[in-house]
Design a protein around this motif. Structure first.
Motif, short mmCIF file in Angstrom:
data_model
loop_
_atom_site.label_atom_id
_atom_site.label_comp_id
_atom_site.label_asym_id
_atom_site.label_seq_id
_atom_site.Cartn_x
_atom_site.Cartn_y
_atom_site.Cartn_z
N TYR A 33 9.01 12.35 -10.42
CA TYR A 33 9.77 11.57 -10.62
C TYR A 33 10.97 12.19 -11.56
CZ TYR A 33 7.05 7.81 -8.87
OH TYR A 33 6.41 6.93 -7.91
N LEU A 34 10.11 13.19 -12.44
CA LEU A 34 11.12 14.12 -13.18
C LEU A 34 11.93 14.95 -12.18
CD1 LEU A 34 9.14 15.87 -16.03
CD2 LEU A 34 11.06 14.35 -16.07
N LEU B 144 1.24 14.70 -14.48
CA LEU B 144 1.31 15.33 -13.10
C LEU B 144 1.96 13.98 -12.15
CD1 LEU B 144 -2.10 17.23 -12.28
CD2 LEU B 144 0.22 17.98 -12.00
N LYS B 145 1.46 12.81 -12.62
CA LYS B 145 2.04 11.80 -11.83
C LYS B 145 3.43 11.63 -11.97
CE LYS B 145 0.54 7.47 -10.32
NZ LYS B 145 0.32 5.67 -10.71
N MET B 146 3.93 11.88 -13.25
CA MET B 146 5.21 11.92 -13.64
C MET B 146 6.35 12.78 -13.11
SD MET B 146 6.18 11.54 -17.38
CE MET B 146 6.27 13.49 -17.80
N GLY C 227 10.56 19.77 0.73
CA GLY C 227 10.46 18.57 -0.35
C GLY C 227 9.14 17.73 -0.14
N ALA C 228 8.89 17.38 1.10
CA ALA C 228 7.69 16.75 1.20
C ALA C 228 6.54 17.28 0.87
CB ALA C 228 7.76 15.97 2.71
N TYR C 229 6.33 18.27 1.17
CA TYR C 229 5.07 18.98 0.92
C TYR C 229 4.84 19.39 -0.72
CZ TYR C 229 4.09 19.33 5.64
OH TYR C 229 3.72 19.10 7.01
N LEU C 230 6.17 19.58 -1.10
CA LEU C 230 6.16 19.75 -2.46
C LEU C 230 5.55 18.83 -3.25
CD1 LEU C 230 7.04 21.96 -4.82
CD2 LEU C 230 9.25 20.65 -4.82
N PHE C 231 6.03 17.57 -3.01
CA PHE C 231 5.48 16.36 -3.47
C PHE C 231 4.07 15.90 -3.29
CE2 PHE C 231 9.53 13.66 -5.14
CZ PHE C 231 10.20 15.10 -5.56
N GLY C 232 3.90 16.20 -2.05
CA GLY C 232 2.44 16.21 -1.59
C GLY C 232 1.48 17.06 -2.21
N MET D 43 0.75 -1.25 0.25
CA MET D 43 -0.22 0.00 0.12
C MET D 43 0.84 1.27 0.03
SD MET D 43 -1.78 -0.09 3.76
CE MET D 43 -2.93 1.41 3.48
N THR D 44 2.20 1.34 0.15
CA THR D 44 2.97 2.30 -0.10
C THR D 44 3.15 2.94 -1.16
OG1 THR D 44 4.87 0.81 -0.08
CG2 THR D 44 4.38 1.93 1.95
N ALA D 45 2.92 2.00 -2.37
CA ALA D 45 2.76 2.34 -3.77
C ALA D 45 3.91 3.08 -4.19
CB ALA D 45 1.45 2.85 -4.04
N GLY D 46 5.25 2.81 -3.85
CA GLY D 46 6.45 3.45 -4.16
C GLY D 46 6.70 4.74 -3.47
N ARG D 47 6.11 5.32 -2.65
CA ARG D 47 6.44 6.21 -1.61
C ARG D 47 7.70 6.22 -1.16
NH1 ARG D 47 1.17 5.78 -1.35
NH2 ARG D 47 -0.11 7.80 -1.60
N GLY D 48 8.10 5.01 -0.87
CA GLY D 48 9.50 4.94 -0.24
C GLY D 48 10.74 5.29 -1.24
N TRP D 49 10.49 4.93 -2.60
CA TRP D 49 11.21 5.54 -3.55
C TRP D 49 11.46 6.92 -3.72
CZ3 TRP D 49 14.66 1.61 -4.10
CH2 TRP D 49 13.98 0.25 -4.16
N ILE D 50 10.14 7.46 -3.69
CA ILE D 50 10.46 9.06 -3.75
C ILE D 50 10.94 9.56 -2.58
CG2 ILE D 50 8.76 11.19 -3.74
CD1 ILE D 50 6.73 9.52 -4.91
#
Lengths: 350, 312
Positions: free
Chosen positions: B277-278, B272-274, B246-251, B221-228
């Motif tokens: 990662y960009l 937006l989802k990309m 950084g965290a709020y920017l991504f959020g 259920m983390t769905a890749g958040r660990g990598w971000i």
């Protein structure tokens, strides 16, 4: 001594062969306890065990990712002599085509796919029928006339569901709009919930979903809104919000396939069953007022009788163009490739 | 106008919510990496925290127990990571990736019986007075307890790392373990301690998903958040204050993307989802050289196992 052993083993094998039950395998993409898609397929498997008893032996593997790993799983079952193998995710298609050609003695059934071979058939359900019925409930129950729809990916299956739902809404409430947010995920409950929150923030008072997790239901519950689920009864997650859900019911269909295989009447058909076949249905909770529930049940009956089709014309798309005139309705091919929204949907197919 | 105002407010409020799991993961990993131990196992730490916390909440209905169990689960995984990287001195990248797989597998196994049930969870608590402040109240002070804890942790960690003696020790071990050792600091003990502590804080990030965002457990259920979050540690240059940004920017990207769709705006969710990662790739690009690494403040010994015998 050795000869006696050999004799006994031969006897045992012969006995086993005579009563050989049909060996049936299921491959699921998620855990059987996902409470959604895979759980419902597993219910179908259990139904087989109940109905056929000793005549069948079933087995399953859960959480099999689509792709190369799936092929190994299908091959494994075929090698172990399984007679009938069900693959229950769209992405198994290539693996199933390949393995079915390599093992002509086994029968393969692929859920939601469109490719067949001599021993590979496909099956799916007309989920748009109960989606339409759930739209009737939504249209009748919304007060803000903004209904939120959290959807996974813009593929025909999901678009068809949204349109059918919107047709149901329109049928009882021409003023209401269905706002769609794509989550672009099947398994990120936090994101699914945030998608529902975003719809509630723009004034939606009813949330529905084409997602497997109950996260959007929880969002509706938290905010005192109403909700319509998917797959199964999700009321545990939203006791005060959950009104209804279009649900899967694979048991009767799996029974039909097993019977055909046992009797040698199986064909590689492309099965697409509706409410009248028992594959899909609508679950209505106690929170729905009697009058609305009665309407839903009479419309359900009309669909079963073939008197009503969710896409009976006139149907207009978002640009205002007439897609189906009075008296017309889409063909199955058109339904399967649907890539446009009906006029009361707010949102874009990306 | 009122509509636009409420749109902005709700988006910013959702930004905090969506950023919080990332923030915990980044803060925890800053501790670990400040001591010179690289951690790429965040996804594993978050998942084990998510299931650990959920199981404890389901069994005991105590949110305190839930957080403690989540932290304990993260600590145990941190102990494993420390044992391999500090004691056995195996490649830290390999160990981190192994932890990801271990955490994913273990959480799936542990969670088998907990799919489809609900547990007690962190409900939003409006802080009296503060939540009444126009705008700010809705954005910052209408969340759950874990969000407020993360607010407090950021300045505390910043002061700890830059202004206190133990913080100096931590930085010394990460920058120059030889010197720290010569000064009588037990480099191994420090690295063990912060790898375990960091793991337990990262695990809270996972628990936030299963106990605050929703009340449910779903595999992966983390769905890749660990990598971000791994990328965000770089983005933050191991600074807790920048971790918050950084965290709020991504959020915020997540929250805005979904909300634009809800009002029918034409913006591609794929794009937006990309975006996160960009940004990640951009940050990685700009921090890829050694000189730059030094300039942006990466601990100099990050990723290098320490051995007394090899001391020169």
């Amino acid at each position: 001594m050795r000869k006696i052993f050999l004799f006994i083993s031969v006897l045992l094998i012969a006995a086993a062969l005579m009563a050989a039950p049909l060996k049936v395998a299921f491959i699921y993409v998620a855990p059987v306890g996902d409470g959604g898609w895979s759980t419902m397929h597993n219910e179908g498997r259990l139904h087989l065990e109940r109905v056929f008893g000793d005549q069948v032996v079933t087995d399953f593997i859960e959480s099999v990712p689509e792709g190369a790993e799936a092929e190994a799983v299908f091959r494994g079952y075929a090698q172990r002599g399984y007679d009938l193998i069900f693959g229950t995710s769209f992405g198994y298609m290539d693996s199933m085509v390949k393995v079915s050609q390599a093992f002509p003695d086994s029968t393969f059934m692929h859920c939601s796919g469109y490719m067949t071979t001599d021993n590979l058939g496909t099956y799916f359900g007309r989920m748009y029928e109960p989606r339409f019925l759930s739209g009737l409930i939504a249209g009748a129950m919304t007060k803000t006339n903004i209904i939120g729809y959290v959807a996974a990916y813009p593929i025909p299956e999901v678009i068809r569901g949204i349109n059918a739902f919107a047709m149901g809404v329109q049928y009882v409430n021409p003023e209401a709009k269905v706002h769609v947010v794509w989550s672009n995920t099947w398994f990120d409950p936090a994101r699914e919930k945030e998608a529902a929150e975003s719809l509630l923030d723009v004034g939606a008072d009813l949330i529905t979903q084409h997602q497997d997790s109950p996260a959007p239901q929880q969002a509706a519950e938290d905010r005192g809104a109403l909700s319509i689920g998917y797959n199964s009864d999700m009321s545990a997650f939203a006791p005060n919000a959950f009104l209804a859900a279009p649900v899967w019911n694979w048991g009767p269909f799996y029974e039909y396939v097993v019977r055909n295989v046992i009797e040698g009447t199986w064909t590689n058909e492309q099965y697409w069953g509706g409410i009248k076949d028992g594959v899909v249905d609508i679950f209505v909770s106690d929170l729905v007022p009697d009058g609305v529930a009665k309407l839903v049940m009479s419309m359900r009956e009309a669909i079963v009788q073939g008197l009503l089709h969710p896409f009976d014309g006139p149907v207009y798309d978002q640009t205002g163009a007439l897609r189906y005139a009075e008296g017309e309705k889409p063909t199955d091919a058109e339904l399967l490739s649907m890539d446009w929204f009906v006029d009361n949907v707010v949102g874009k197919i990306q | 106008m009122n509509n636009i105002e409420s749109f902005i407010l709700s988006t910013l409020s959702a930004t905090v919510r969506a950023g919080t799991p990332l923030l915990f993961a980044v803060l925890g990993t800053i501790f670990t990496e400040r001591s010179g131990v690289m951690n790429l196992g965040l996804e594993g730490f978050m998942l084990i925290g998510a299931i650990g916390g959920f199981v404890a909440s389901y069994q005991t209905s105590s949110l305190l127990a839930a957080i403690l169990v989540a932290m304990l689960a993260g600590a145990i995984l941190g102990l494993v990571h420390a044992f391999f990287t500090v004691t056995l001195r195996v490649n830290q990248i390999v160990s981190g990736l192994a932890i990801t797989m271990l955490g994913t597998g273990l959480s799936g196994l542990w969670g088998k019986d907990y799919i489809g049930v609900i547990a007690r969870r962190f409900e939003p608590i409006k802080i009296p007075v503060l939540s009444e402040i126009p705008y700010v109240g809705q954005i910052l002070f209408s969340h759950d307890l874990l969000v407020y804890i993360s607010f407090i942790m950021v300045p505390l960690m910043w002061v700890f790392i830059y202004k206190t003696r133990p913080g100096l020790t931590l930085r010394a071990v990460g920058e120059s373990p030889d010197t720290a050792d010569a000064k009588g600091i037990n480099v191994f003990a420090v690295r063990y301690f912060y790898t375990i502590l960091g793991g337990s804080i990262t695990a809270i990030g996972g628990a936030y998903l299963s106990l605050a965002y929703n009340s449910m457990w779903i595999e992966n259920m983390t769905a890749g958040r660990g990598w971000i979050a791994i990328a965000l540690v770089l983005f933050a240059t191991w600074d807790p204050a920048k971790a918050l940004i950084g965290a709020y920017l991504f959020g915020g990207i997540t929250a805005l993307g979904l909300r634009l769709q809800a009002v029918g705006a034409h913006i591609s969710p794929d794009f937006l989802k990309m975006l996160p990662y960009l940004l990640t790739i951009a940050v990685l690009f700009f921090t890829s050289t050694d000189t730059l690494k030094r300039k942006v403040g990466a601990p100099a010994s990050l990723g290098v196992p320490y051995s007394r015998e090899e001391r020169t």
